[in-house]
Design a protein around this motif. Sequence first.
Motif, short mmCIF file in Angstrom:
data_model
loop_
_atom_site.label_atom_id
_atom_site.label_comp_id
_atom_site.label_asym_id
_atom_site.label_seq_id
_atom_site.Cartn_x
_atom_site.Cartn_y
_atom_site.Cartn_z
N MET A 144 53.49 -3.51 40.21
CA MET A 144 51.89 -3.49 39.85
C MET A 144 51.82 -4.66 38.53
O MET A 144 51.24 -5.16 38.57
CB MET A 144 51.14 -2.59 40.15
CG MET A 144 49.85 -2.89 39.84
SD MET A 144 48.71 -1.45 40.13
CE MET A 144 46.93 -2.11 40.16
N PHE A 145 52.72 -4.04 37.59
CA PHE A 145 52.64 -4.72 36.26
C PHE A 145 53.96 -5.36 35.72
O PHE A 145 54.92 -5.14 36.31
CB PHE A 145 52.53 -3.69 35.22
CG PHE A 145 51.17 -2.71 35.64
CD1 PHE A 145 49.86 -3.55 34.95
CD2 PHE A 145 50.95 -1.48 36.03
CE1 PHE A 145 48.68 -2.81 35.51
CE2 PHE A 145 49.75 -0.95 36.37
CZ PHE A 145 48.51 -1.73 35.88
N THR A 146 53.93 -6.41 34.86
CA THR A 146 55.24 -7.05 34.52
C THR A 146 55.79 -6.12 33.45
O THR A 146 55.26 -5.05 32.97
CB THR A 146 54.58 -8.39 33.77
OG1 THR A 146 53.83 -8.12 32.63
CG2 THR A 146 53.71 -9.10 34.88
N SER A 147 56.96 -6.39 32.92
CA SER A 147 57.81 -5.84 31.89
C SER A 147 56.87 -5.67 30.61
O SER A 147 56.93 -5.03 29.69
CB SER A 147 59.06 -6.47 31.89
OG SER A 147 58.81 -7.81 31.47
N GLN A 148 56.18 -6.79 30.53
CA GLN A 148 55.38 -6.93 29.23
C GLN A 148 53.87 -6.24 29.21
O GLN A 148 53.19 -6.05 28.23
CB GLN A 148 54.88 -8.51 28.82
CG GLN A 148 56.12 -9.18 28.20
CD GLN A 148 56.48 -10.06 29.40
OE1 GLN A 148 56.07 -10.00 30.69
NE2 GLN A 148 57.24 -11.06 29.11
N GLY A 149 53.90 -5.79 30.23
CA GLY A 149 52.30 -4.97 30.52
C GLY A 149 52.43 -3.54 29.92
O GLY A 149 53.45 -2.98 29.75
N PRO A 150 51.14 -2.66 30.43
CA PRO A 150 51.53 -1.38 29.74
C PRO A 150 52.10 -0.22 30.62
O PRO A 150 52.28 -0.65 31.70
CB PRO A 150 49.94 -0.81 29.65
CG PRO A 150 49.22 -1.72 30.72
CD PRO A 150 50.05 -3.12 30.76
N SER A 151 52.43 0.85 29.88
CA SER A 151 53.18 1.99 30.82
C SER A 151 52.42 2.78 31.35
O SER A 151 50.99 2.80 31.10
CB SER A 151 54.07 2.47 29.80
OG SER A 151 53.35 3.40 28.88
N LEU A 152 52.84 3.62 32.24
CA LEU A 152 51.73 4.42 32.71
C LEU A 152 51.34 5.42 31.78
O LEU A 152 50.15 5.82 31.88
CB LEU A 152 52.64 5.50 34.04
CG LEU A 152 52.75 4.60 35.28
CD1 LEU A 152 53.85 5.30 36.31
CD2 LEU A 152 51.68 4.27 35.92
N ARG A 153 52.03 5.81 31.01
CA ARG A 153 51.75 6.76 29.74
C ARG A 153 50.59 6.11 28.74
O ARG A 153 49.42 6.57 28.86
CB ARG A 153 52.67 7.00 28.71
CG ARG A 153 52.29 8.00 27.61
CD ARG A 153 53.38 8.21 26.68
NE ARG A 153 52.91 9.21 25.57
CZ ARG A 153 52.24 8.55 24.40
NH1 ARG A 153 51.87 7.45 24.12
NH2 ARG A 153 51.79 9.44 23.69
N HIS A 211 48.94 -9.11 30.70
CA HIS A 211 49.88 -9.10 31.65
C HIS A 211 49.71 -7.82 32.56
O HIS A 211 50.65 -7.21 33.06
CB HIS A 211 51.06 -8.49 30.79
CG HIS A 211 51.64 -9.38 29.67
ND1 HIS A 211 52.24 -10.71 30.01
CD2 HIS A 211 51.28 -9.61 28.18
CE1 HIS A 211 52.45 -11.34 28.91
NE2 HIS A 211 51.69 -10.43 28.01
N THR A 212 48.33 -7.56 32.95
CA THR A 212 48.05 -6.40 33.91
C THR A 212 47.13 -7.47 35.10
O THR A 212 46.67 -8.21 34.93
CB THR A 212 47.02 -5.62 33.31
OG1 THR A 212 45.72 -6.04 32.89
CG2 THR A 212 47.82 -4.95 32.09
N PRO A 213 47.03 -6.58 36.13
CA PRO A 213 46.13 -7.31 37.39
C PRO A 213 44.70 -7.06 36.97
O PRO A 213 44.12 -7.78 37.81
CB PRO A 213 46.50 -6.21 38.47
CG PRO A 213 47.66 -5.67 38.09
CD PRO A 213 47.70 -5.61 36.61
N PHE A 214 44.17 -6.48 35.84
CA PHE A 214 43.01 -6.41 35.61
C PHE A 214 42.37 -7.77 35.00
O PHE A 214 41.07 -7.79 35.11
CB PHE A 214 42.55 -5.43 34.63
CG PHE A 214 43.18 -3.98 34.75
CD1 PHE A 214 42.90 -3.52 35.92
CD2 PHE A 214 44.03 -3.29 33.97
CE1 PHE A 214 43.51 -2.12 36.29
CE2 PHE A 214 44.61 -2.12 34.23
CZ PHE A 214 44.65 -1.47 35.58
N ARG A 215 43.08 -8.61 34.51
CA ARG A 215 42.53 -9.76 34.09
C ARG A 215 42.27 -10.83 35.35
O ARG A 215 43.06 -10.77 36.36
CB ARG A 215 43.75 -10.57 33.17
CG ARG A 215 43.48 -11.92 32.76
CD ARG A 215 44.44 -12.56 31.83
NE ARG A 215 44.00 -13.79 31.15
CZ ARG A 215 43.88 -14.98 31.24
NH1 ARG A 215 44.35 -15.15 32.58
NH2 ARG A 215 43.47 -15.90 30.73
N THR A 216 40.94 -11.43 35.16
CA THR A 216 40.51 -12.42 36.36
C THR A 216 41.71 -13.24 36.74
O THR A 216 42.20 -14.06 35.89
CB THR A 216 39.44 -13.02 36.01
OG1 THR A 216 38.45 -11.80 35.67
CG2 THR A 216 38.96 -13.90 37.15
#
Length: 251
Positions: A1-10, A33-38
């Motif tokens: 769901m996230f790229t390697s540059q995105g936030p971790s689950l923590r 780098h998250t799916p939250f960006r439009t």
Amino acid sequence: MFTSQGPSLRELAVQALSSVERGYDLLAPKFDHTPFRTPAPVLEAVERALCATGPFDHGLDLCCGTGAGMDVLRAVCRESVTGVDISAGMLAVGRERAPGEPRLAGPRVGWVRGDARALPFGPVFDLVVSFGAFGHFLPRELPGLFAQVHSVLRPGGRFAFPLPAPAPPSSPWYWALLGFDAAMRVRNAVWRPPFVMYYRAFRLGDVRRELVRAGFDVDLYPLSEFGRRPDGSPRCRMLVATRRADAPASG
């Protein structure tokens, strides 16, 4: 769901246990780098639709985040583009992503920290856009939010945003979003400060009614790039609310 540059689950867990403002301050460096960006296709479709109705002089990106919608405004506004957001962290990333330069061509660009429920502007904008932010407002806050947008638009000014059709109960997305909203309600019932983010609370019927009450005329434009549902309705629309010329300023 996230790229390697995105936030971790923590990191996401820490954000979710914070306030909206603090959570987005924490998420800001990795937000893009998250799916939250439009998604770019949504931004591009809205830009094309607005180009057909513009140009505009002064534009405002409401709850601008890191500035995805600012690129849309730059394409359709001639004089100035302003982003407003409650998160200083998101604004900082937006400024860094689009650093200020001498104005050789295109509109002036500004970034302002402010609450959408108490906008620090007068009626100076011809266009207000917003992307992906309405889940952060409870249904009871919509009248005040729309009154604020009305108050910063000139007579005849427009408030535009994409509005995807809700997923049908047969879709896995319907149940995923229902589950997310239920989890957020439980979280907010047992933990403070609250983190308001509900995906299913922004419904077309309620939105249209409150916009009309706030002094807008409301039109819907299908975004044909996303096709139609089996019943023939658009999968995604652009809602355009126009401030009536004879409507007094709200506030």
